[in-house]
Design a protein around this motif. Sequence first.
Motif, PDB file in Angstrom:
ATOM      1  N   PRO A   3       0.817  -1.209   0.000  1.00  0.00           N
ATOM      2  CA  PRO A   3       0.000   0.000   0.000  1.00  0.00           C
ATOM      3  C   PRO A   3       0.846   1.252   0.000  1.00  0.00           C
ATOM      4  CG  PRO A   3       0.059  -0.963   2.186  1.00  0.00           C
ATOM      5  CD  PRO A   3       0.760  -1.935   1.279  1.00  0.00           C
ATOM      6  N   THR A   4       0.281   2.327  -0.558  1.00  0.00           N
ATOM      7  CA  THR A   4       0.915   3.642  -0.494  1.00  0.00           C
ATOM      8  C   THR A   4       0.356   4.378   0.698  1.00  0.00           C
ATOM      9  OG1 THR A   4       1.197   3.728  -2.882  1.00  0.00           O
ATOM     10  CG2 THR A   4       1.301   5.813  -1.693  1.00  0.00           C
ATOM     11  N   PHE A   5       1.215   4.828   1.574  1.00  0.00           N
ATOM     12  CA  PHE A   5       0.777   5.455   2.816  1.00  0.00           C
ATOM     13  C   PHE A   5       0.833   6.963   2.697  1.00  0.00           C
ATOM     14  CE2 PHE A   5       0.583   1.387   4.400  1.00  0.00           C
ATOM     15  CZ  PHE A   5       1.806   0.727   4.330  1.00  0.00           C
ATOM     16  N   SER A   6       0.044   7.631   3.562  1.00  0.00           N
ATOM     17  CA  SER A   6       0.043   9.088   3.558  1.00  0.00           C
ATOM     18  C   SER A   6       1.431   9.610   3.890  1.00  0.00           C
ATOM     19  CB  SER A   6      -0.963   9.618   4.587  1.00  0.00           C
ATOM     20  OG  SER A   6      -0.578   9.264   5.881  1.00  0.00           O
ATOM     21  N   GLY A   7       1.777  10.772   3.340  1.00  0.00           N
ATOM     22  CA  GLY A   7       3.093  11.348   3.570  1.00  0.00           C
ATOM     23  C   GLY A   7       4.095  10.958   2.505  1.00  0.00           C
ATOM     24  N   ALA A   8       3.703  10.093   1.543  1.00  0.00           N
ATOM     25  CA  ALA A   8       4.627   9.681   0.504  1.00  0.00           C
ATOM     26  C   ALA A   8       4.465  10.555  -0.727  1.00  0.00           C
ATOM     27  CB  ALA A   8       4.383   8.220   0.133  1.00  0.00           C
ATOM     28  N   SER A   9       5.578  10.889  -1.337  1.00  0.00           N
ATOM     29  CA  SER A   9       5.533  11.669  -2.566  1.00  0.00           C
ATOM     30  C   SER A   9       5.321  10.740  -3.748  1.00  0.00           C
ATOM     31  CB  SER A   9       6.845  12.442  -2.725  1.00  0.00           C
ATOM     32  OG  SER A   9       7.903  11.544  -3.020  1.00  0.00           O
ATOM     33  N   ALA A  10       5.257  11.308  -4.945  1.00  0.00           N
ATOM     34  CA  ALA A  10       5.023  10.504  -6.139  1.00  0.00           C
ATOM     35  C   ALA A  10       6.147   9.510  -6.378  1.00  0.00           C
ATOM     36  CB  ALA A  10       4.856  11.431  -7.352  1.00  0.00           C
ATOM     37  N   THR A  11       7.340   9.795  -5.878  1.00  0.00           N
ATOM     38  CA  THR A  11       8.464   8.882  -6.057  1.00  0.00           C
ATOM     39  C   THR A  11       8.489   7.781  -5.022  1.00  0.00           C
ATOM     40  OG1 THR A  11       9.916  10.210  -4.642  1.00  0.00           O
ATOM     41  CG2 THR A  11       9.848  10.773  -6.984  1.00  0.00           C
ATOM     42  N   LEU A 100       3.516  -0.453  18.901  1.00  0.00           N
ATOM     43  CA  LEU A 100       2.257  -0.062  18.276  1.00  0.00           C
ATOM     44  C   LEU A 100       1.899  -0.998  17.125  1.00  0.00           C
ATOM     45  CD1 LEU A 100       3.037   3.729  18.310  1.00  0.00           C
ATOM     46  CD2 LEU A 100       1.092   2.706  19.493  1.00  0.00           C
ATOM     47  N   ALA A 101       2.885  -1.303  16.275  1.00  0.00           N
ATOM     48  CA  ALA A 101       2.623  -2.179  15.133  1.00  0.00           C
ATOM     49  C   ALA A 101       2.250  -3.579  15.597  1.00  0.00           C
ATOM     50  CB  ALA A 101       3.852  -2.225  14.227  1.00  0.00           C
ATOM     51  N   GLN A 109      -8.431  -7.737  13.234  1.00  0.00           N
ATOM     52  CA  GLN A 109      -8.754  -8.654  12.149  1.00  0.00           C
ATOM     53  C   GLN A 109      -8.984  -7.834  10.876  1.00  0.00           C
ATOM     54  OE1 GLN A 109      -8.782 -12.008  12.485  1.00  0.00           O
ATOM     55  NE2 GLN A 109      -8.130 -11.689  14.609  1.00  0.00           N
ATOM     56  N   PRO A 110      -8.818  -8.468   9.714  1.00  0.00           N
ATOM     57  CA  PRO A 110      -9.108  -7.748   8.472  1.00  0.00           C
ATOM     58  C   PRO A 110     -10.520  -7.150   8.494  1.00  0.00           C
ATOM     59  CG  PRO A 110      -7.975  -9.793   7.982  1.00  0.00           C
ATOM     60  CD  PRO A 110      -8.273  -9.816   9.458  1.00  0.00           C
ATOM     61  N   GLU A 111     -10.593  -5.912   8.046  1.00  0.00           N
ATOM     62  CA  GLU A 111     -11.845  -5.151   7.968  1.00  0.00           C
ATOM     63  C   GLU A 111     -12.293  -4.571   9.302  1.00  0.00           C
ATOM     64  OE1 GLU A 111     -12.898  -4.423   4.911  1.00  0.00           O
ATOM     65  OE2 GLU A 111     -11.216  -5.686   4.285  1.00  0.00           O
ATOM     66  N   ASP A 112     -11.555  -4.796  10.391  1.00  0.00           N
ATOM     67  CA  ASP A 112     -11.841  -4.074  11.625  1.00  0.00           C
ATOM     68  C   ASP A 112     -11.551  -2.594  11.407  1.00  0.00           C
ATOM     69  OD1 ASP A 112     -12.622  -6.254  13.103  1.00  0.00           O
ATOM     70  OD2 ASP A 112     -10.717  -6.490  14.170  1.00  0.00           O
ATOM     71  N   ASP A 113     -12.256  -1.755  12.161  1.00  0.00           N
ATOM     72  CA  ASP A 113     -12.004  -0.318  12.107  1.00  0.00           C
ATOM     73  C   ASP A 113     -11.101   0.100  13.270  1.00  0.00           C
ATOM     74  OD1 ASP A 113     -13.582   0.058   9.876  1.00  0.00           O
ATOM     75  OD2 ASP A 113     -15.389   0.500  11.035  1.00  0.00           O
ATOM     76  N   ALA A 126       0.345   3.179   8.370  1.00  0.00           N
ATOM     77  CA  ALA A 126       1.072   2.038   7.806  1.00  0.00           C
ATOM     78  C   ALA A 126       0.761   0.753   8.561  1.00  0.00           C
ATOM     79  CB  ALA A 126       2.570   2.321   7.826  1.00  0.00           C
ATOM     80  N   SER A 127       0.772   0.813   9.888  1.00  0.00           N
ATOM     81  CA  SER A 127       0.525  -0.377  10.696  1.00  0.00           C
ATOM     82  C   SER A 127      -0.917  -0.858  10.560  1.00  0.00           C
ATOM     83  CB  SER A 127       0.850  -0.093  12.167  1.00  0.00           C
ATOM     84  OG  SER A 127       2.223   0.196  12.325  1.00  0.00           O
ATOM     85  N   ILE A 128      -1.848   0.085  10.482  1.00  0.00           N
ATOM     86  CA  ILE A 128      -3.253  -0.285  10.284  1.00  0.00           C
ATOM     87  C   ILE A 128      -3.410  -0.998   8.946  1.00  0.00           C
ATOM     88  CG2 ILE A 128      -5.569   0.640   9.897  1.00  0.00           C
ATOM     89  CD1 ILE A 128      -4.771   2.889  11.925  1.00  0.00           C
ATOM     90  N   ALA A 129      -2.769  -0.470   7.912  1.00  0.00           N
ATOM     91  CA  ALA A 129      -2.852  -1.101   6.598  1.00  0.00           C
ATOM     92  C   ALA A 129      -2.218  -2.485   6.606  1.00  0.00           C
ATOM     93  CB  ALA A 129      -2.170  -0.212   5.555  1.00  0.00           C
ATOM     94  N   LEU A 130      -1.083  -2.637   7.261  1.00  0.00           N
ATOM     95  CA  LEU A 130      -0.434  -3.943   7.342  1.00  0.00           C
ATOM     96  C   LEU A 130      -1.305  -4.961   8.069  1.00  0.00           C
ATOM     97  CD1 LEU A 130       3.213  -2.778   8.146  1.00  0.00           C
ATOM     98  CD2 LEU A 130       2.445  -3.897   6.046  1.00  0.00           C
ATOM     99  N   ALA A 131      -2.093  -4.499   9.016  1.00  0.00           N
ATOM    100  CA  ALA A 131      -2.992  -5.398   9.745  1.00  0.00           C
ATOM    101  C   ALA A 131      -4.251  -5.723   8.950  1.00  0.00           C
ATOM    102  CB  ALA A 131      -3.367  -4.775  11.086  1.00  0.00           C
ATOM    103  N   GLY A 132      -4.435  -5.076   7.815  1.00  0.00           N
ATOM    104  CA  GLY A 132      -5.620  -5.303   7.009  1.00  0.00           C
ATOM    105  C   GLY A 132      -6.858  -4.618   7.543  1.00  0.00           C
ATOM    106  N   ALA A 133      -6.663  -3.699   8.491  1.00  0.00           N
ATOM    107  CA  ALA A 133      -7.789  -2.995   9.104  1.00  0.00           C
ATOM    108  C   ALA A 133      -8.078  -1.713   8.334  1.00  0.00           C
ATOM    109  CB  ALA A 133      -7.491  -2.696  10.563  1.00  0.00           C
ATOM    110  N   ARG A 134      -9.144  -1.020   8.753  1.00  0.00           N
ATOM    111  CA  ARG A 134      -9.548   0.232   8.119  1.00  0.00           C
ATOM    112  C   ARG A 134      -9.424   1.369   9.116  1.00  0.00           C
ATOM    113  NH1 ARG A 134     -15.229  -2.194   6.116  1.00  0.00           N
ATOM    114  NH2 ARG A 134     -15.374  -2.253   8.382  1.00  0.00           N
TER     115      ARG A 134
END
Length: 395
Positions: A3-11, A100-101, A109-113, A126-134
């Motif tokens: 996934p692309t996380f917030s704070g990342a530039s186009a590169t 935290l991670a 679990q995946p799809e948890d908020d 980043a950690s939320i995305a790695l966990a498959g959560a929202r």
Amino acid sequence: MIPTFSGASATGTTIFTEMTALAQRTGAVNLGQGFPDTDGPAAMLDAARSAIAAGANQYPPLTGLPELRNAISAQRTTRYGTSYDPETEVLVTTGATEALAAALLAHCQPEDDVIVFEPYYDSYAASIALAGARQRSVPMRPDANGRFGFDPADLRAAATGRPRVLILNSPHNPTGTVFNDEELAAIADCCHRHDLLAITDEVYEYLTYDGAVHIPLATLPGMKERTLSVSSAGKTFSATGWKVGWVCGPANLVGAVRQVKQYLTFASGPAFQAAVALGLTNHQQWVNAMAERLRAGRDRLRSSLISAGLTPYTCQGTYFLQADVRPLGTADGVRFCRELPYRAGVAAIPSAAFYDNPEDGLSVVRFAFCKRPDVLAEAGRRLANLKTLPDLETR
């Protein structure tokens, strides 16, 4: 797919890496990165050297050195009145970021908020995305006095759907807010109503100013049983490179984090762990003095920002002071930060990097004041040139 996380530039390079490289390339005073330029207490540094010389160079126990777990347990009891069994309810980690991670990977679990307060430290997304959560964000906005806070109605709205975890960072990076009694009560009520696990990032727990007091969420009625409290030695003892963190909580919650951690770093830094145990036990006076130096640094930087034409927001804690750049003729803090090293020889971070929608924080810039007085003074001299340079929008 990564996934692309917030704070990342186009590169794919984060704004933090970009600004640091720009500061190095231009010789700018780097007020972007949040690390101090002085070391922690000398006796603690000597303890690390002695531990290395004595052979503390192999794997420590997965849970951390016993002396450090005992010191952490004693600190939470003495300072906050919350007792934790050092054998089963305290886990040493490779910095607070790992804690935290691992906590999110263990308990989502995946799809948890997962509820976060926005703006937020970039590793959360980043950690939320790695966990498959929202991620569900609760916006923080400045009041008439420049202090960032949240509307309880926004918190209630974020708790719809499938909420599982709430992350609370107080003292808060990047806004500098120390959450107060009323705000904490609203957060605790939300956790109880929705049976949420709270993960609290308290790495700036000692760094509060102007009478603001850090109150751990776990100290509120009924919250200790559903809270994982995370902190570290990096900010407390000006040893950010040591990466010694910890998590405290009920044995079953900590046990799940431990199961994940064993497949991340397993364990690290035994000499540093031994030294931090000494720091927590013997160097409270040094920490208090450091907090006072930081307050003075905040005040010096605030004066410089005001003189340069920016509008600083209220900062009750942490290393960071935010400011609005609109009085200088631009609403684009990202562009402002990319040009600031050339215009004034100072580097900062655009707070847009801490938002889901960068436009929400576009006019705000974060400066770090955890620097020596002479460094802050030089930054102030350079910032004074901003008023004599063309406005960004007309260049």
